[in-house]
Design a protein around this motif. Sequence first.
Motif, PDB file in Angstrom:
ATOM      1  N   GLN A   1      38.633  18.656  43.127  1.00  0.00           N
ATOM      2  CA  GLN A   1      38.523  19.973  43.754  1.00  0.00           C
ATOM      3  C   GLN A   1      38.176  19.861  45.238  1.00  0.00           C
ATOM      4  O   GLN A   1      38.789  20.533  46.078  1.00  0.00           O
ATOM      5  N   ASP A   2      37.190  19.029  45.583  1.00  0.00           N
ATOM      6  CA  ASP A   2      36.820  18.855  46.988  1.00  0.00           C
ATOM      7  C   ASP A   2      37.976  18.279  47.791  1.00  0.00           C
ATOM      8  O   ASP A   2      38.239  18.702  48.929  1.00  0.00           O
ATOM      9  N   TRP A   3      38.681  17.322  47.205  1.00  0.00           N
ATOM     10  CA  TRP A   3      39.813  16.700  47.905  1.00  0.00           C
ATOM     11  C   TRP A   3      40.902  17.726  48.183  1.00  0.00           C
ATOM     12  O   TRP A   3      41.427  17.798  49.298  1.00  0.00           O
ATOM     13  N   LEU A   4      41.232  18.547  47.190  1.00  0.00           N
ATOM     14  CA  LEU A   4      42.296  19.531  47.362  1.00  0.00           C
ATOM     15  C   LEU A   4      41.920  20.577  48.398  1.00  0.00           C
ATOM     16  O   LEU A   4      42.759  21.008  49.205  1.00  0.00           O
ATOM     17  N   SER A   5      40.657  20.988  48.401  1.00  0.00           N
ATOM     18  CA  SER A   5      40.202  21.973  49.377  1.00  0.00           C
ATOM     19  C   SER A   5      40.328  21.440  50.802  1.00  0.00           C
ATOM     20  O   SER A   5      40.767  22.148  51.719  1.00  0.00           O
ATOM     21  N   LYS A   6      39.969  20.175  51.017  1.00  0.00           N
ATOM     22  CA  LYS A   6      40.067  19.572  52.348  1.00  0.00           C
ATOM     23  C   LYS A   6      41.514  19.407  52.784  1.00  0.00           C
ATOM     24  O   LYS A   6      41.845  19.570  53.958  1.00  0.00           O
ATOM     25  N   GLN A   7      42.400  19.113  51.843  1.00  0.00           N
ATOM     26  CA  GLN A   7      43.796  18.880  52.185  1.00  0.00           C
ATOM     27  C   GLN A   7      44.549  20.165  52.502  1.00  0.00           C
ATOM     28  O   GLN A   7      45.480  20.160  53.320  1.00  0.00           O
ATOM     29  N   THR A   8      44.174  21.280  51.867  1.00  0.00           N
ATOM     30  CA  THR A   8      44.968  22.508  51.971  1.00  0.00           C
ATOM     31  C   THR A   8      44.259  23.665  52.661  1.00  0.00           C
ATOM     32  O   THR A   8      44.914  24.612  53.087  1.00  0.00           O
ATOM     33  N   GLY A   9      42.926  23.611  52.727  1.00  0.00           N
ATOM     34  CA  GLY A   9      42.183  24.749  53.251  1.00  0.00           C
ATOM     35  C   GLY A   9      42.048  25.877  52.257  1.00  0.00           C
ATOM     36  O   GLY A   9      41.533  26.963  52.587  1.00  0.00           O
ATOM     37  N   ALA A  10      42.517  25.670  51.028  1.00  0.00           N
ATOM     38  CA  ALA A  10      42.413  26.709  49.996  1.00  0.00           C
ATOM     39  C   ALA A  10      41.014  26.724  49.408  1.00  0.00           C
ATOM     40  O   ALA A  10      40.225  25.783  49.575  1.00  0.00           O
ATOM     41  N   GLN A  11      40.703  27.830  48.732  1.00  0.00           N
ATOM     42  CA  GLN A  11      39.436  27.919  48.010  1.00  0.00           C
ATOM     43  C   GLN A  11      39.690  27.449  46.586  1.00  0.00           C
ATOM     44  O   GLN A  11      40.458  28.061  45.840  1.00  0.00           O
ATOM     45  N   VAL A  12      39.079  26.339  46.215  1.00  0.00           N
ATOM     46  CA  VAL A  12      39.378  25.692  44.946  1.00  0.00           C
ATOM     47  C   VAL A  12      38.211  25.888  43.985  1.00  0.00           C
ATOM     48  O   VAL A  12      37.101  25.401  44.223  1.00  0.00           O
ATOM     49  N   HIS A  13      38.485  26.604  42.925  1.00  0.00           N
ATOM     50  CA  HIS A  13      37.472  26.852  41.894  1.00  0.00           C
ATOM     51  C   HIS A  13      37.576  25.791  40.808  1.00  0.00           C
ATOM     52  O   HIS A  13      38.593  25.099  40.677  1.00  0.00           O
ATOM     53  N   GLY A  14      36.528  25.706  40.020  1.00  0.00           N
ATOM     54  CA  GLY A  14      36.569  24.854  38.840  1.00  0.00           C
ATOM     55  C   GLY A  14      37.273  25.583  37.710  1.00  0.00           C
ATOM     56  O   GLY A  14      38.191  26.377  37.931  1.00  0.00           O
ATOM     57  N   HIS A  15      36.817  25.376  36.508  1.00  0.00           N
ATOM     58  CA  HIS A  15      37.420  26.040  35.345  1.00  0.00           C
ATOM     59  C   HIS A  15      36.850  27.451  35.234  1.00  0.00           C
ATOM     60  O   HIS A  15      35.780  27.678  34.665  1.00  0.00           O
ATOM     61  N   LEU A  16      37.583  28.419  35.774  1.00  0.00           N
ATOM     62  CA  LEU A  16      37.114  29.809  35.740  1.00  0.00           C
ATOM     63  C   LEU A  16      37.058  30.358  34.323  1.00  0.00           C
ATOM     64  O   LEU A  16      36.335  31.329  34.072  1.00  0.00           O
ATOM     65  N   TYR A  17      37.828  29.737  33.412  1.00  0.00           N
ATOM     66  CA  TYR A  17      37.867  30.245  32.038  1.00  0.00           C
ATOM     67  C   TYR A  17      37.240  29.263  31.048  1.00  0.00           C
ATOM     68  O   TYR A  17      37.597  29.244  29.860  1.00  0.00           O
ATOM     69  N   ALA A  18      36.285  28.487  31.525  1.00  0.00           N
ATOM     70  CA  ALA A  18      35.536  27.609  30.629  1.00  0.00           C
ATOM     71  C   ALA A  18      34.752  28.448  29.629  1.00  0.00           C
ATOM     72  O   ALA A  18      34.405  29.609  29.905  1.00  0.00           O
ATOM     73  N   LYS A  19      34.464  27.877  28.483  1.00  0.00           N
ATOM     74  CA  LYS A  19      33.800  28.642  27.421  1.00  0.00           C
ATOM     75  C   LYS A  19      32.374  29.041  27.813  1.00  0.00           C
ATOM     76  O   LYS A  19      31.892  30.094  27.390  1.00  0.00           O
ATOM     77  N   ASP A  20      31.695  28.235  28.649  1.00  0.00           N
ATOM     78  CA  ASP A  20      30.292  28.541  28.951  1.00  0.00           C
ATOM     79  C   ASP A  20      30.143  29.590  30.053  1.00  0.00           C
ATOM     80  O   ASP A  20      29.317  30.492  29.966  1.00  0.00           O
ATOM     81  N   LYS A  21      30.993  29.496  31.127  1.00  0.00           N
ATOM     82  CA  LYS A  21      30.924  30.457  32.226  1.00  0.00           C
ATOM     83  C   LYS A  21      32.108  30.234  33.149  1.00  0.00           C
ATOM     84  O   LYS A  21      32.885  29.302  32.978  1.00  0.00           O
TER      85      LYS A  21
END
Length: 567
Positions: free
Chosen positions: A349-369
């Motif tokens: 996630q950190d790598w992709l954010s640095k490469q693209t400037g996008a806002q990269v979230h983790g698993h937004l639909y994970a079972k816990d949160k």
Amino acid sequence: MTFGVVMLVHTAFNRAEEVIRHWVAGGCPVVVHVDSDVDQETYDAFVHSLADLDTVRFSERFQCEWGMWGLVEATQEASQLMLQEFPEVGHVFLASGACLPLRPVSELGAFLAERPETDFIESATTADVPWTVGGLDRERFTLRFPFSWKRRRRLFDGYVRLQQFLGVKRRIPAGLVPHMGSQWWCLTRKTLSAILNDPKRPKYDRYFRRVWIPDESYFQTLVRLHATRIQSRSLTLSKFDFQGKPHIFYNDHAEILRRSECFVARKIWPNAGLLYRVFPRGSDPKTANAEPSTGTVDRIFARALERRTRGRQGLYMHSRFPNLLNANGIAAVPFSVLQGFDDVFTNFQDWLSKQTGAQVHGHLYAKDKAHFANEVSVFRGALSDSARLRDYNAQGFLTNLVWNARDTHQCLMFGPADTQSISWLLAHDTNARVWVISGAWSIPLFLSRKPASEVRAEAARLQRTEHQLLKALRAPDAHARIHIATLADFLENPRDVMQMVVDEIAGHRADELSDLPEMVDLTGLPAFLQELKNQGMHPFLTGDLSDEIQKRAKTAAQPRSYVIDHR
């Protein structure tokens, strides 16, 4: 010790004779079964044509109709004759008259000699793998099928509906767990003898006599009771289309067949003269020990299937109904969903954010949160990370998030372990950019270092979930920009795929990637996947992953070196 060939023949007798002579010239005894529907004159001529071969026998004839018990009965009788007549045989290889050896018979013999206690047979439980293409699955073992599907279709369908309406269920014999797989196997003498001489065989035969398509389940089930070591794969290359019909190999498939390094292929067109001239190929020390690999063939056929069933954008074809209505984007602006990438790479996630400037979230639909970027508990627009609030309207949660942060490209991780409520949206939203590495869910299971027997059920559950998502993404009415690659395909060339991901998210051609995020250590993953197969769980979504592909992927992920010219 050698191996023997049991061959089931019902047509193209000139080609069958040619192949039988190949086997015999290679030192293999052959027992032939000819369908009883073949007229006596043709049968006698065929027997006479092979009279000069001392190691060829003909077994008692049965009617071999597709989906019926006769195929199993014919195989049993021919196998019994093989074991009785040729005591030196260590393995028995089941083939058809439409099979063609691709490599020298001696190479297959050496391969089997190195594995004297290994049975090669596809054997997967119906609960773990959606093996069938449409129609009946588990019910083929719990209903009765006394009528021919081909000749008496109305009776077949009517009797099935009657049993379903009445709630009729057959009792599976105690100790049996139904397994399914390819009809074409290679079993050791020990295992085959144990199956044929099992004291309970009359009971098993009575049960399987009324199972639908028993040739794909009889030996595949009983081998689990007697085998010492099972390799859950067939040594015969056979492909099936999306309707479950076997592909036929023609002359223009010669190069594909050669590259597969498989020992035998079916179904060969009887008039494919080129194939019968060039195969089996001559002995080559460089490839004598090559392992059969269907990965290349699988990829070619997968691409052909996609072209056949989906066509090309903007072009219509007779094999699919034109979809004239293009859905507008459901979300406000383009967003990206990536499945499997964070399993392959650490700190992705950190790598992709640095490469693209996008806002990269983790698993937004994970079972816990909902795992927002930077692990904040409340995102723009007062969106809470509460799983309960998110799942109240899962699609609305995503469209709100994209709207509230529409000034920045939003990316989220997704996977089969997550809540799947947004599957329809991901497939139909023209603003969705979906990237899937199918089968990547196997990596966390592999890294857990737990035995395959312990994670088998979880692997099957994750595969079923991912399979459902892929069906939605591949549906004719899916409008998202979708990119799907098996884990094996991705590892063939991860750098190019990652370059495409970065380019699409960035919205322009980005600079060439100098390095990729660190890849997890996949050493031993192919062996882990094979052990899952041996346990009866077939991880078909991973693709054909070999040690060579894994090593190439590790090399491709290394930083590139550049020579700087200071002139």
